[in-house]
Design an enzyme around this catalytic site. Sequence first.
Site, PDB file in Angstrom:
ATOM      1  N   GLY A   3       0.773  -1.516   0.397  1.00  0.00           N
ATOM      2  CA  GLY A   3       0.174  -0.086  -0.302  1.00  0.00           C
ATOM      3  C   GLY A   3       1.058   1.074   0.428  1.00  0.00           C
ATOM      4  CG  HIS A  40       5.092   5.266  -4.560  1.00  0.00           C
ATOM      5  ND1 HIS A  40       5.572   4.846  -5.596  1.00  0.00           N
ATOM      6  CD2 HIS A  40       5.143   4.939  -3.562  1.00  0.00           C
ATOM      7  CE1 HIS A  40       6.542   3.785  -5.149  1.00  0.00           C
ATOM      8  NE2 HIS A  40       6.368   3.797  -4.252  1.00  0.00           N
ATOM      9  N   GLY A  53       5.477   4.761  -8.739  1.00  0.00           N
ATOM     10  CA  GLY A  53       6.216   3.395  -8.753  1.00  0.00           C
ATOM     11  C   GLY A  53       5.183   2.621  -8.485  1.00  0.00           C
ATOM     12  CG  HIS A  54       3.164   0.999  -5.397  1.00  0.00           C
ATOM     13  ND1 HIS A  54       3.341   1.845  -4.086  1.00  0.00           N
ATOM     14  CD2 HIS A  54       3.655  -0.164  -5.327  1.00  0.00           C
ATOM     15  CE1 HIS A  54       3.815   0.997  -3.634  1.00  0.00           C
ATOM     16  NE2 HIS A  54       4.398   0.169  -3.587  1.00  0.00           N
ATOM     17  N   GLY A  86       9.179  -3.914  -8.346  1.00  0.00           N
ATOM     18  CA  GLY A  86      10.488  -2.464  -8.655  1.00  0.00           C
ATOM     19  C   GLY A  86      11.160  -3.736  -8.131  1.00  0.00           C
ATOM     20  CG  ASP A  88      12.282  -2.934  -2.411  1.00  0.00           C
ATOM     21  OD1 ASP A  88      12.012  -2.258  -1.137  1.00  0.00           O
ATOM     22  OD2 ASP A  88      11.315  -2.106  -2.730  1.00  0.00           O
ATOM     23  CD  GLN A 145      10.348  -6.722  -1.983  1.00  0.00           C
ATOM     24  OE1 GLN A 145      10.332  -7.242  -0.989  1.00  0.00           O
ATOM     25  NE2 GLN A 145       9.799  -6.311  -3.129  1.00  0.00           N
ATOM     26  CB  SER A 153       5.637   3.484   0.977  1.00  0.00           C
ATOM     27  OG  SER A 153       4.840   2.654   0.131  1.00  0.00           O
ATOM     28  NE  ARG A 154      10.039   1.748   5.855  1.00  0.00           N
ATOM     29  CZ  ARG A 154      10.204  -0.305   4.833  1.00  0.00           C
ATOM     30  NH1 ARG A 154      10.763  -0.397   3.911  1.00  0.00           N
ATOM     31  NH2 ARG A 154       9.703  -0.735   5.693  1.00  0.00           N
TER      32      ARG A 154
HETATM   33  O1  PAF Z   1       7.669  -4.464  -2.055  1.00  0.00           O
HETATM   34  C1  PAF Z   1       7.071  -4.591  -1.233  1.00  0.00           C
HETATM   35  O2  PAF Z   1       5.960  -3.835  -1.272  1.00  0.00           O
HETATM   36  C2  PAF Z   1       6.697  -5.914  -0.240  1.00  0.00           C
HETATM   37  O3  PAF Z   1       8.775  -6.090   0.805  1.00  0.00           O
HETATM   38  C3  PAF Z   1       6.196  -7.642  -0.693  1.00  0.00           C
HETATM   39  C4  PAF Z   1       6.591  -7.671  -1.834  1.00  0.00           C
HETATM   40  C5  PAF Z   1       4.593  -6.887  -1.163  1.00  0.00           C
HETATM   41  C6  PAF Z   1       6.111  -8.004  -0.166  1.00  0.00           C
HETATM   42  O4  PAF Z   1       5.197  -7.482   1.054  1.00  0.00           O
END
Ligand code: PAF
Length: 282
Positions: A32, A35, A37-38, A149, A152, A155, A188-189
């Site tokens: 959530g 922004h 990017g999302h 994205g 990260d 990730q 978001s941060r």
């Molecule tokens: O990148 C994020 O927003 C989170 O790490 C994700 C991939 C939704 C997992 O909670």
Amino acid sequence: MEVLRTVTELRQWSRLSRCTAASTIGLVPTMGALHAGHASLIRAARASCSHAAVSIFVNPTQFGPREDFARYPRSFDADCALAASEGAHVLFAPAVDELYPNGPDSTFVEIPCLSNRLDGASRPGHFRGVATVVAKLLIASEPDRAFFGQKDAAQVAVVRRLTADLRLAVEIVACPIVRDPDGLALSSRNAYLTPAERGRALILSRAIRQVESLVAQGERRAAMLIASAHGVFACEPEVRIDYVALVDWSTLEPVEIAVPGTLFAVAAWAGSTRLIDNSILN
Ligand code: PAF
């Protein structure tokens, strides 16, 4: 756009969406506070899949005990409006006990070879939480593609390894970093930053640009590239470096020489906010 709250509803939607052989599902997992990017991830999902789902879940298991789970920005109504305006078909927003019905006794997914690298080194347990929740979302929605994205980047490596190891039939798509006009990578941060911290935070993207420009001039040695990034950070002593690293994007292991596809990544603290940025070198 429909809002779904349970795994059963998401599973049903996924099965119904596969109404023809040509139907494809794209999943955009998020926490959530959406922004631009999302928005770019949702657009990518809409462009390559017939059906797009966005998930919003602030996943408690990927936050450390002293991290910002409680104060993580939550803006559900604005998020719904953005997801709908970008053409998402459903928004999956479960409660915590819907995804963790057995609470702390739940099953977890661990990727030992990656979990202590980059962000995992300074955020113990973070990638275990990410891998677990992403596995749950992928198993429930059975997408053809899932969109993350590149900001990260570690990730992305964790999720790619997870899907390879669990043999999940999903393509993981990493979408380009979206930046403010002055270069700050959207996050978001960023909402936590004071105006002064936001100004100082530009040092991350400056370090990235410096390294990209050295690589363009032919420099390939990790030691030189990292030293040069440290030199850039030295101009902003109030920003504390967490890591400056040149690694293989799939193993996250340090490399000595940059090759096309090598990940150059930085993490640093501006005040009490930890920010990350990176570049996939070419
Ligand atoms: O990148 C994020 O927003 C989170 O790490 C994700 C991939 C939704 C997992 O909670």
